[in-house]
Motif scaffolding. Sequence first.
Motif, PDB file in Angstrom:
ATOM      1  N   THR A   1     -56.864  62.716 -70.168  1.00 22.90           N
ATOM      2  CA  THR A   1     -56.456  63.493 -69.001  1.00 22.90           C
ATOM      3  C   THR A   1     -56.715  62.705 -67.725  1.00 22.90           C
ATOM      4  O   THR A   1     -57.811  62.190 -67.506  1.00 22.90           O
ATOM      5  N   ARG A   2     -55.711  62.588 -66.888  1.00 22.74           N
ATOM      6  CA  ARG A   2     -55.853  61.944 -65.585  1.00 22.74           C
ATOM      7  C   ARG A   2     -56.164  63.014 -64.552  1.00 22.74           C
ATOM      8  O   ARG A   2     -55.828  64.188 -64.733  1.00 22.74           O
ATOM      9  N   LYS A   3     -56.792  62.616 -63.461  1.00 22.36           N
ATOM     10  CA  LYS A   3     -57.146  63.569 -62.415  1.00 22.36           C
ATOM     11  C   LYS A   3     -56.494  63.181 -61.094  1.00 22.36           C
ATOM     12  O   LYS A   3     -56.459  62.011 -60.720  1.00 22.36           O
ATOM     13  N   VAL A   4     -55.971  64.193 -60.387  1.00 21.06           N
ATOM     14  CA  VAL A   4     -55.443  63.995 -59.040  1.00 21.06           C
ATOM     15  C   VAL A   4     -56.022  65.068 -58.129  1.00 21.06           C
ATOM     16  O   VAL A   4     -56.353  66.168 -58.576  1.00 21.06           O
ATOM     17  N   GLY A   5     -56.159  64.741 -56.867  1.00 17.18           N
ATOM     18  CA  GLY A   5     -56.657  65.703 -55.897  1.00 17.18           C
ATOM     19  C   GLY A   5     -55.519  66.390 -55.169  1.00 17.18           C
ATOM     20  O   GLY A   5     -54.450  65.803 -54.975  1.00 17.18           O
ATOM     21  N   ALA A   6     -55.724  67.644 -54.795  1.00 11.57           N
ATOM     22  CA  ALA A   6     -54.753  68.400 -54.004  1.00 11.57           C
ATOM     23  C   ALA A   6     -55.507  69.058 -52.861  1.00 11.57           C
ATOM     24  O   ALA A   6     -56.336  69.944 -53.084  1.00 11.57           O
ATOM     25  N   ILE A   7     -55.245  68.604 -51.643  1.00  5.08           N
ATOM     26  CA  ILE A   7     -55.983  69.072 -50.471  1.00  5.08           C
ATOM     27  C   ILE A   7     -55.099  69.961 -49.616  1.00  5.08           C
ATOM     28  O   ILE A   7     -54.095  69.510 -49.052  1.00  5.08           O
ATOM     29  N   THR A   8     -55.456  71.236 -49.514  1.00  2.00           N
ATOM     30  CA  THR A   8     -54.734  72.140 -48.633  1.00  2.00           C
ATOM     31  C   THR A   8     -55.420  72.189 -47.270  1.00  2.00           C
ATOM     32  O   THR A   8     -56.641  72.015 -47.173  1.00  2.00           O
TER      33      THR A   8
END
Length: 223
Positions: free
Chosen positions: A2-9
């Motif tokens: 599993t790869r991880k990405v960030g999501a910044i609101t």
Amino acid sequence: MTRKVGAITIGQSPRVDVVPEIKEILGDSIEVLEAGALDGLTREEIAALAPGPGDYVLVTRLRDGSSVRIAEEKILPLMQARIDGVVAAGAEAVLLLCTGEFPPFSCRRLILKPQLILHHFTAAVATGRRLGVIVPDAGQVEETRKRWAGVGSDLAVEAASPYGPVDAIWEAAARLQAWQAELFVLDCIGFNMSMKREINRRTGIPVILPRAVAARTLIELVS
């Protein structure tokens, strides 16, 4: 693996109105680490971030589903802290969940800014076409005209919030259709796939959705 990405609101996480549609595009092999600039802030603290005269206006969603107007400059340190957090947690790339314009952030990973991706994507397909843009807030219309100037053969901008009554969105699209728009851009990460499809159904005009363009760019980088 599993790869991880960030999501910044720029609002509060989780963005249940945005991230599920992004995850659908990314697939099960990519984990999304969410964080929000306004996470943990009280209503009073959020109110202190409201835009004043001359401020660059951003519109975002809180965890309870309500929307707020904030000044970009006031939330930049909060965004930087959230970026640092998701990278420390293993994010290989970071997606900003906002189509506003932002200065550079400090980050050892790739940062995807939807406004830049959206602008270049649209410019690539809008040559010779009349471009209709919908933004969330009337206070953003003039700045939006400047930002999109020169893309397409002509430009018109209407305001209708993705966080308000949907009839306002259909009315904005109808005004742009009457203006003879040949391509729509929904210039806010809050507009969703259902809105895109309904505008296309009502008008027959192609619609560009920022969250979809950004998610497909992200998957290209981490898959």
